[in-house]
Design an enzyme around this catalytic site. Structure first.
Site, PDB file in Angstrom:
ATOM      1  N   ARG A  89       0.842  -1.190   0.000  1.00 54.80           N
ATOM      2  CA  ARG A  89       0.000   0.000   0.000  1.00 54.80           C
ATOM      3  C   ARG A  89       0.876   1.239   0.000  1.00 54.80           C
ATOM      4  O   ARG A  89       1.989   1.220   0.523  1.00 54.80           O
ATOM      5  CB  ARG A  89      -0.897   0.018   1.247  1.00 54.80           C
ATOM      6  CG  ARG A  89      -2.046  -0.979   1.192  1.00 54.80           C
ATOM      7  CD  ARG A  89      -2.951  -0.851   2.401  1.00 54.80           C
ATOM      8  NE  ARG A  89      -2.295  -1.277   3.622  1.00 54.80           N
ATOM      9  CZ  ARG A  89      -1.783  -0.480   4.546  1.00 54.80           C
ATOM     10  NH1 ARG A  89      -1.894   0.836   4.415  1.00 54.80           N
ATOM     11  NH2 ARG A  89      -1.188  -0.959   5.614  1.00 54.80           N
ATOM     12  N   TYR A 238      -1.279  -3.668  -6.867  1.00 53.12           N
ATOM     13  CA  TYR A 238      -1.118  -4.356  -5.586  1.00 53.12           C
ATOM     14  C   TYR A 238      -2.450  -4.367  -4.840  1.00 53.12           C
ATOM     15  O   TYR A 238      -3.145  -3.346  -4.742  1.00 53.12           O
ATOM     16  CB  TYR A 238      -0.025  -3.698  -4.727  1.00 53.12           C
ATOM     17  CG  TYR A 238      -0.030  -4.287  -3.345  1.00 53.12           C
ATOM     18  CD1 TYR A 238       0.498  -5.553  -3.123  1.00 53.12           C
ATOM     19  CD2 TYR A 238      -0.656  -3.635  -2.289  1.00 53.12           C
ATOM     20  CE1 TYR A 238       0.417  -6.147  -1.878  1.00 53.12           C
ATOM     21  CE2 TYR A 238      -0.748  -4.215  -1.036  1.00 53.12           C
ATOM     22  CZ  TYR A 238      -0.204  -5.475  -0.835  1.00 53.12           C
ATOM     23  OH  TYR A 238      -0.306  -6.061   0.402  1.00 53.12           O
ATOM     24  N   LYS A 247      -9.606  -2.348   1.743  1.00 53.45           N
ATOM     25  CA  LYS A 247      -9.257  -1.193   2.575  1.00 53.45           C
ATOM     26  C   LYS A 247     -10.059   0.055   2.184  1.00 53.45           C
ATOM     27  O   LYS A 247     -10.510   0.807   3.034  1.00 53.45           O
ATOM     28  CB  LYS A 247      -7.757  -0.913   2.480  1.00 53.45           C
ATOM     29  CG  LYS A 247      -6.872  -2.082   2.841  1.00 53.45           C
ATOM     30  CD  LYS A 247      -7.124  -2.585   4.238  1.00 53.45           C
ATOM     31  CE  LYS A 247      -6.091  -3.646   4.637  1.00 53.45           C
ATOM     32  NZ  LYS A 247      -6.413  -4.215   5.959  1.00 53.45           N
ATOM     33  N   HIS A 267     -10.565  -2.393  11.516  1.00 51.76           N
ATOM     34  CA  HIS A 267      -9.481  -3.258  11.040  1.00 51.76           C
ATOM     35  C   HIS A 267      -9.303  -4.385  12.059  1.00 51.76           C
ATOM     36  O   HIS A 267      -8.331  -4.397  12.814  1.00 51.76           O
ATOM     37  CB  HIS A 267      -8.205  -2.411  10.926  1.00 51.76           C
ATOM     38  CG  HIS A 267      -7.087  -3.077  10.184  1.00 51.76           C
ATOM     39  ND1 HIS A 267      -5.769  -2.717  10.363  1.00 51.76           N
ATOM     40  CD2 HIS A 267      -7.076  -4.057   9.255  1.00 51.76           C
ATOM     41  CE1 HIS A 267      -4.998  -3.454   9.577  1.00 51.76           C
ATOM     42  NE2 HIS A 267      -5.761  -4.271   8.895  1.00 51.76           N
ATOM     43  N   SER A 288      -1.335  -3.673  10.522  1.00 54.93           N
ATOM     44  CA  SER A 288      -0.965  -4.578   9.431  1.00 54.93           C
ATOM     45  C   SER A 288       0.286  -5.367   9.798  1.00 54.93           C
ATOM     46  O   SER A 288       1.248  -4.813  10.335  1.00 54.93           O
ATOM     47  CB  SER A 288      -0.705  -3.780   8.162  1.00 54.93           C
ATOM     48  OG  SER A 288      -1.901  -3.172   7.763  1.00 54.93           O
ATOM     49  N   CYS A 290       0.736  -7.612  12.073  1.00 51.27           N
ATOM     50  CA  CYS A 290       0.959  -7.773  13.514  1.00 51.27           C
ATOM     51  C   CYS A 290       0.168  -8.924  14.117  1.00 51.27           C
ATOM     52  O   CYS A 290      -0.009  -8.989  15.334  1.00 51.27           O
ATOM     53  CB  CYS A 290       0.639  -6.473  14.241  1.00 51.27           C
ATOM     54  SG  CYS A 290       1.823  -5.177  13.885  1.00 51.27           S
ATOM     55  N   GLY A 291      -0.370  -9.816  13.282  1.00 52.30           N
ATOM     56  CA  GLY A 291      -0.888 -11.056  13.845  1.00 52.30           C
ATOM     57  C   GLY A 291      -2.378 -11.314  13.780  1.00 52.30           C
ATOM     58  O   GLY A 291      -2.848 -12.259  14.417  1.00 52.30           O
ATOM     59  N   LYS A 292      -3.141 -10.537  13.021  1.00 54.41           N
ATOM     60  CA  LYS A 292      -4.584 -10.799  12.952  1.00 54.41           C
ATOM     61  C   LYS A 292      -4.892 -12.147  12.311  1.00 54.41           C
ATOM     62  O   LYS A 292      -5.620 -12.960  12.868  1.00 54.41           O
ATOM     63  CB  LYS A 292      -5.314  -9.686  12.164  1.00 54.41           C
ATOM     64  CG  LYS A 292      -5.458  -8.383  12.921  1.00 54.41           C
ATOM     65  CD  LYS A 292      -6.247  -7.359  12.140  1.00 54.41           C
ATOM     66  CE  LYS A 292      -5.630  -7.012  10.790  1.00 54.41           C
ATOM     67  NZ  LYS A 292      -4.260  -6.508  10.857  1.00 54.41           N
ATOM     68  N   ASN A 294      -3.057 -14.678  11.933  1.00 53.90           N
ATOM     69  CA  ASN A 294      -2.584 -15.768  12.785  1.00 53.90           C
ATOM     70  C   ASN A 294      -3.501 -16.036  13.963  1.00 53.90           C
ATOM     71  O   ASN A 294      -3.802 -17.182  14.272  1.00 53.90           O
ATOM     72  CB  ASN A 294      -1.161 -15.476  13.270  1.00 53.90           C
ATOM     73  CG  ASN A 294      -0.144 -15.864  12.230  1.00 53.90           C
ATOM     74  OD1 ASN A 294       0.297 -17.005  12.192  1.00 53.90           O
ATOM     75  ND2 ASN A 294       0.207 -14.937  11.353  1.00 53.90           N
ATOM     76  N   ASP A 313      -9.444  -9.821   8.954  1.00 57.51           N
ATOM     77  CA  ASP A 313      -8.917  -8.480   8.680  1.00 57.51           C
ATOM     78  C   ASP A 313      -9.887  -7.342   8.974  1.00 57.51           C
ATOM     79  O   ASP A 313      -9.461  -6.288   9.431  1.00 57.51           O
ATOM     80  CB  ASP A 313      -8.471  -8.392   7.221  1.00 57.51           C
ATOM     81  CG  ASP A 313      -7.505  -7.246   6.957  1.00 57.51           C
ATOM     82  OD1 ASP A 313      -6.485  -7.147   7.665  1.00 57.51           O
ATOM     83  OD2 ASP A 313      -7.784  -6.426   6.063  1.00 57.51           O
ATOM     84  N   ARG A 408       1.835 -12.141  -0.461  1.00 55.43           N
ATOM     85  CA  ARG A 408       0.515 -12.496   0.097  1.00 55.43           C
ATOM     86  C   ARG A 408      -0.099 -13.700  -0.596  1.00 55.43           C
ATOM     87  O   ARG A 408       0.219 -14.003  -1.743  1.00 55.43           O
ATOM     88  CB  ARG A 408      -0.437 -11.311  -0.094  1.00 55.43           C
ATOM     89  CG  ARG A 408       0.033 -10.015   0.580  1.00 55.43           C
ATOM     90  CD  ARG A 408      -0.741  -9.707   1.808  1.00 55.43           C
ATOM     91  NE  ARG A 408      -0.145  -8.630   2.598  1.00 55.43           N
ATOM     92  CZ  ARG A 408      -0.685  -8.185   3.732  1.00 55.43           C
ATOM     93  NH1 ARG A 408      -1.801  -8.701   4.188  1.00 55.43           N
ATOM     94  NH2 ARG A 408      -0.092  -7.232   4.420  1.00 55.43           N
ATOM     95  N   ASN A 535      -1.106 -18.340  22.393  1.00 54.43           N
ATOM     96  CA  ASN A 535      -1.910 -17.156  22.722  1.00 54.43           C
ATOM     97  C   ASN A 535      -3.281 -17.536  23.294  1.00 54.43           C
ATOM     98  O   ASN A 535      -3.968 -16.699  23.865  1.00 54.43           O
ATOM     99  CB  ASN A 535      -2.080 -16.266  21.487  1.00 54.43           C
ATOM    100  CG  ASN A 535      -0.765 -15.621  21.063  1.00 54.43           C
ATOM    101  OD1 ASN A 535       0.122 -15.419  21.898  1.00 54.43           O
ATOM    102  ND2 ASN A 535      -0.627 -15.297  19.786  1.00 54.43           N
TER     103      ASN A 535
END
Ligand code: GTP
Ligand code: MN
Ligand code: MN
Length: 624
Positions: A89, A238, A247, A267, A288, A290-292, A294, A313, A408, A535
């Site tokens: 982005r 992209y 987005k 988000h 972005s 940072c683990g969403k 996952n 997301d 991705r 987690n």
């Protein structure tokens, strides 16, 4: 009239419609399309119906043009390599267009550069669009994609029409959203839709550096006009810039619709977690990369727990007539970060992505598969690897990554083995807790709970995280990323805070709010917490809190787990003290940084409640 394969052969503004039926377009849609045909001057029109036949002909075309290649190791999987100048982005080229600047972004202090979005005036927008789009689709096909964000026909869903000159975008939108006949069937002339215009563009000198990936990085521009429900994106193929449902629509335009209609576009991932037969849903906002994805697909290591995925997301949430917060995932696929995904970190993603998937900028193996950093144990060492740029790559000697750090997978959500049975429920799933989180190598504990709603809003507002490869930022600086939405606000962040604060007046049943940090590091520079499946131990503590268990300890910054209340059974070598250590000096600096940020960046638009929260925290921290 000539009969084509799909019905009557038609023209729109004198341009032939080579696929699809123009009669499925409502008069309003048709007039929007005609307007943009006049502007972009495409050679042909293709109205997307969403059929398998359409999809396979587009994939064939993309192969012929060299945009994608087949990955014969898997079923119906494809690899796209972008122009190396078009891999993420571009926040600096993303604008919100309103009459008044203050509608779009807060007013920063004198001499300070605003970091909460970019504004453009309507006249500048018109000029920029004219310059870039006039004739931009000459010799190209204009695809018309009717799509639904959210289950088709759900009262929480919204419809969009994307026009694009990229078949890659069509194939990806088909995975990420619901497109075609299913959507046009429910439209009538009263149906509102978000207007989405996209072109990969052509450089001003007409020279295309990489014909298989046309783009115009120099002049890339992503524009949003909330008042007209309109998005215009030029110059990039992209995903984050070109799949306009994601987005641009679901977050930027979505947040402005949500503000007007009294709901939230965020988000956030959405997951369901079952413990002892009792199921709860949790939404979580992390910046972005940072683990969403996952967390949304996590495999709990503790026995007796089940996690199911609703979305990875974006969440659209509103309070129902009973005051229960309900969320839908407006998307239909996952556009996930590839590197780091492996059978040990995210086995669920691994069992999702190897069919019907478009991979972008990952590396390729000599046996027709994919490779990225983190897949070392999945791919035999004897297999030869070609990096994302198409060059030979060697595990031992190559100094650059095999896959682009922001490479991705674009894969259907329905293939996820733990997709939640309620993931397409039109009324949405009930949300019991909201998590915020980010990459904080120092100072921020593994988890703490907000004291009350105002503090919760402050927690979201003061979110910071280390920069990642998801956007154009360089280096590992700690950036402010309020609500993990900084790149995605569709309107003034001060008003956004007001909107969040107002939720307190809408219900007596607010979700509990927590801040998590999987990324705290020890003196040796290693993560203190194993993360991923582990987690679930943190989620377990959250469930206890939702059941009002007395397992929380008051601290100046919020509530943390009482000793022994975080289940660490079976985990070795966890430095729990280091994970939860609260350093007064760190927190003083943190609050000062946040206060300065609020003053400089939000200024007079900052709700007084946020200033009050700063004062309360400062006092409490002084007593530490
Ligand atoms: P976007 O899709 O860009 O919005 O990002 P995302 O929030 O979905 O991030 P994602 O889940 O793809 O994670 C990005 C990176 O964080 C990957 O490299 C993961 O391996 C890493 N990561 C995710 N969860 C954890 C965790 O619990 N611990 C650690 N150490 N790393 C994690
Ligand atoms: Mn995201
Ligand atoms: Mn993701």
């Amino acid at each position: 009239l000539k009969q084509s394969h799909f019905g009557l052969f038609h023209h729109l503004r004198g341009i032939s419609v080579v696929h699809g039926d123009i009669n499925v377009l409502t008069p309003k849609v048709r007039s929007y399309v005609e307007d943009k045909i006049d502007l972009c001057q495409p050679e042909k029109i293709h109205i997307c119906d969403g059929t398998d036949y359409e999809n396979s002909s587009l994939l064939t075309l993309l192969q012929k043009e060299g945009t994608i290649k087949a990955l014969p190791k898997y079923e119906n999987c494809w690899l796209a390599r972008t122009n190396p100048a078009d891999t993420a982005r571009v926040e600096s080229k993303t604008f919100i267009c309103t009459e008044k600047k203050s509608e779009a972004i807060p007013t920063p202090s004198e001499g300070v550069k605003g970091s909460l979005g970019n504004w453009m005036s309507p006249s500048d927008m018109n000029k920029a669009v004219k310059e870039r789009f006039t004739g931009c689709m000459k010799n190209r096909t204009m695809y018309v994609i009717p799509f639904s964000m959210g289950p088709v026909g759900s009262p929480l869903s919204k419809i969009g029409i994307q026009l694009t000159d990229s078949a890659y975008v069509v194939a990806s939108m088909r995975i990420m959203t619901r497109i075609g006949q299913a959507v046009t069937k429910i439209m009538n002339n009263e149906t509102e839709f978000v207007k989405c215009l996209h072109s990969v563009g052509t450089p001003a000198d007409g020279k295309m550096e990489m014909p298989s990936w046309p783009c115009d990085p120099e002049r890339t521009l992503i524009l949003h006009k909330p008042q007209a429900n309109e998005i215009v994106s030029y110059g990039s193929g992209y995903g984050g810039n070109s799949l306009l449902g994601k987005k641009c629509f679901a977050l930027r335009i979505g947040s402005t619709i949500a503000k007007r209609e009294g709901w939230l576009a965020e988000h956030m991932l959405i997951l369901g977690i079952t413990k002892n037969g009792k199921k709860r849903y949790i939404a979580a906002a992390f910046p972005s990369a940072c683990g969403k994805t996952n967390l949304a697909m996590m495999t709990p290591t503790l026995p007796g727990y089940k996690v199911e995925c609703v979305g990875d997301d974006i969440a659209w949430m509103r309070f129902d007539e009973n005051g229960q917060l309900r969320a839908i995932n407006p998307e239909h696929g996952f556009f996930g970060v590839a590197p780091g995904t492996s059978n040990s970190s995210n086995p669920i993603a691994m069992s999702t992505v190897f069919k019907n998937t478009i991979f972008t900028n990952v590396a390729e193996t000599s046996d027709g598969g994919v490779y990225w950093e983190g897949m070392e144990n999945e791919v035999d060492e004897s297999v030869k690897i070609t990096d994302w740029l198409g060059k030979p790559w060697d595990r031992k000697t190559s100094k650059t990554p095999a896959a682009h750090p922001n490479s991705r997978f674009c894969t259907p959500a329905s293939q996820c083995p733990i997709i939640d049975p309620q993931w397409e429920s039109p009324e949405g799933v009930p949300i019991s807790a909201i998590l915020f989180g980010g990459r904080r190598p120092v100072g921020v504990p593994l988890i703490h709970e907000a004291k009350n709603w105002k503090h919760a809003v402050f927690m979201g507002a003061s979110l910071r995280s280390e920069a990642t490869a998801a956007a154009e930022h360089k280096g590992k600086v700690i950036m402010h990323d309020p609500f993990a939405m900084r790149p995605f606000f569709g309107y003034n962040f001060g008003q956004y805070l007001q909107h969040w604060l107002s939720m307190e007046t809408r219900t007596s049943n607010l979700p509990k709010v927590f801040l998590v940090n999987w990324f705290r590091k020890g003196g040796d520079g290693k993560f203190l917490w194993p993360g991923f499946g582990e987690n679930c131990r943190v989620l377990d503590w959250i469930l206890k809190r939702l059941d009002n268990e007395d397992c929380a300890l008051k601290t100046p910054i919020g509530l943390i787990p009482k000793k022994e209340s975080l289940n660490l059974e079976g985990l070795k070598d966890i430095d729990i003290d280091a994970l939860f250590k609260l350093d007064a000096e760190f927190w003083k600096q943190e609050i000062n940084a946040v206060e300065k940020y609020f003053e400089e960046q939000v200024g007079k638009d900052l709700p007084s409640e946020m200033k009050e929260q700063c004062e309360i925290l400062k006092k409490e921290i002084d007593s530490m």
